[in-house]
Enzyme design. Structure first.
Site, PDB file in Angstrom:
ATOM      1  N   SER A 200      -5.648   1.092  12.154  1.00 26.12           N
ATOM      2  CA  SER A 200      -5.083  -0.151  11.619  1.00 26.12           C
ATOM      3  C   SER A 200      -3.966  -0.723  12.489  1.00 26.12           C
ATOM      4  O   SER A 200      -3.744  -1.937  12.500  1.00 26.12           O
ATOM      5  CB  SER A 200      -4.556   0.079  10.201  1.00 26.12           C
ATOM      6  OG  SER A 200      -3.621   1.146  10.166  1.00 26.12           O
TER       7      SER A 200
ATOM      8  N   ASP B  61       3.544  -1.682   1.418  1.00 29.36           N
ATOM      9  CA  ASP B  61       2.872  -0.466   0.942  1.00 29.36           C
ATOM     10  C   ASP B  61       3.566   0.818   1.370  1.00 29.36           C
ATOM     11  O   ASP B  61       3.171   1.915   0.962  1.00 29.36           O
ATOM     12  CB  ASP B  61       1.400  -0.461   1.356  1.00 29.36           C
ATOM     13  CG  ASP B  61       1.178  -0.348   2.870  1.00 29.36           C
ATOM     14  OD1 ASP B  61       2.158  -0.123   3.629  1.00 29.36           O
ATOM     15  OD2 ASP B  61       0.022  -0.490   3.301  1.00 29.36           O
TER      16      ASP B  61
ATOM     17  N   HIS C  18       1.956   1.114   6.284  1.00 29.94           N
ATOM     18  CA  HIS C  18       1.732   0.345   7.508  1.00 29.94           C
ATOM     19  C   HIS C  18       3.027  -0.325   7.970  1.00 29.94           C
ATOM     20  O   HIS C  18       3.853  -0.708   7.138  1.00 29.94           O
ATOM     21  CB  HIS C  18       0.666  -0.723   7.281  1.00 29.94           C
ATOM     22  CG  HIS C  18      -0.686  -0.162   6.966  1.00 29.94           C
ATOM     23  ND1 HIS C  18      -1.144   0.002   5.668  1.00 29.94           N
ATOM     24  CD2 HIS C  18      -1.674   0.289   7.778  1.00 29.94           C
ATOM     25  CE1 HIS C  18      -2.360   0.518   5.707  1.00 29.94           C
ATOM     26  NE2 HIS C  18      -2.712   0.705   6.960  1.00 29.94           N
TER      27      HIS C  18
END
Length: 262
Positions: free
Chosen positions: A68, A234, A237
């Site tokens: 990611s 979150d 990340h």
């Protein structure tokens, strides 16, 4: 006295067993809570191909591979991703005063592990080969309890394929998982230990394959631990600020790799 010692020994054993069971239950509960947490998703409208810098300047093809982090999960604008910030720094010339027309792309996929890099390398080498590849991988290998040597071996194979194709490779090793706020202690400390083991194995494999290592945990971990704003909502990340910290840690190695292509 012997009977007393025996009773103390039994009590201590029972206490340790209870503590062990309680600790396992706590870790198991934290693992379930971490899995159930709502995490950021890839922004579908985020461009994975763009160019920056004067068209008249020497062209530099920069590609990102990995998880990611390679596509900027956690932010909404390309300029906020690691790739976007590296491209901007390279296009402006930075400390070496050489402007470039940076052709940026990413073949990263959220949730990827090192085993997925073979497919990404094949995609990166389609058409005109990149000049510099930046690989960001390892967090999912570590948190899924992959053997560090196995995951690092797959990373090393990917780096070797890129180097054999004439691509300069910079790898940002597993970041400091002990800085994640989506995981509660003591699981957070366990994650940090797993991340350090993974990064150590990665560094050895990458160097042996001819790549350049940037230890993201060592270079940026303290910042992430001190500043909650380096993570997005979150707690897993990076935010735009977090990606900026990573980009600046990676930039010297990437700029040096780019210089070799002029």
């Amino acid at each position: 006295m012997a009977g007393l010692n025996a009773r103390i020994g039994k009590a201590a054993t029972a206490g340790l067993l209870a503590a062990g069971v309680g600790g396992f239950a706590l870790l198991a509960g934290e693992m379930l809570a971490a899995k159930a947490r709502r995490y950021a998703k890839p922004t579908m409208g985020l461009a994975l191909r763009t160019s920056m810098g004067p068209v008249s300047a020497p062209a530099l093809r920069l590609v990102l591979l990995g998880d990611s982090a390679a596509i900027g999960v956690g932010v909404e604008w390309l300029s906020e991703t690691v790739g976007g910030q590296l491209a901007r720094l390279l296009s402006e010339g930075g400390s070496d005063a050489n402007e470039r027309h940076v052709l940026l792309s990413s073949v990263g996929v959220a949730g990827s592990r090192s085993a997925d890099l073979a497919t990404q390398v094949a995609r990166a080498l389609l058409g005109d080969h990149p000049d510099v590849a930046v690989v960001l991988i390892g967090a999912h290998d570590a948190t899924s309890l992959r053997a560090p040597e196995e995951a690092a071996g797959q990373l090393g194979q990917a780096v070797r394929r890129l180097r054999d194709a004439g691509v300069q490779v910079v790898v940002g090793t597993c970041p400091d998982l002990g800085a994640l706020r989506s995981i509660a202690p003591p699981l957070r400390q366990v994650a940090g230990m797993l991340g350090r083991r993974m990064a150590k194995a990665q560094a050895k494999a990458v160097e042996e394959a001819g790549g350049v290592v940037v230890d993201l945990a060592l270079e940026t971990g303290a910042v992430f631990r001190a500043d909650a704003g380096t993570l997005c909502y979150d707690g897993f990340h990076p935010s735009a600020d977090g990606y900026r910290v990573w980009a600046h840690a990676l930039y010297p190695a990437v700029a040096k790799a780019a210089m070799s292509r002029l």
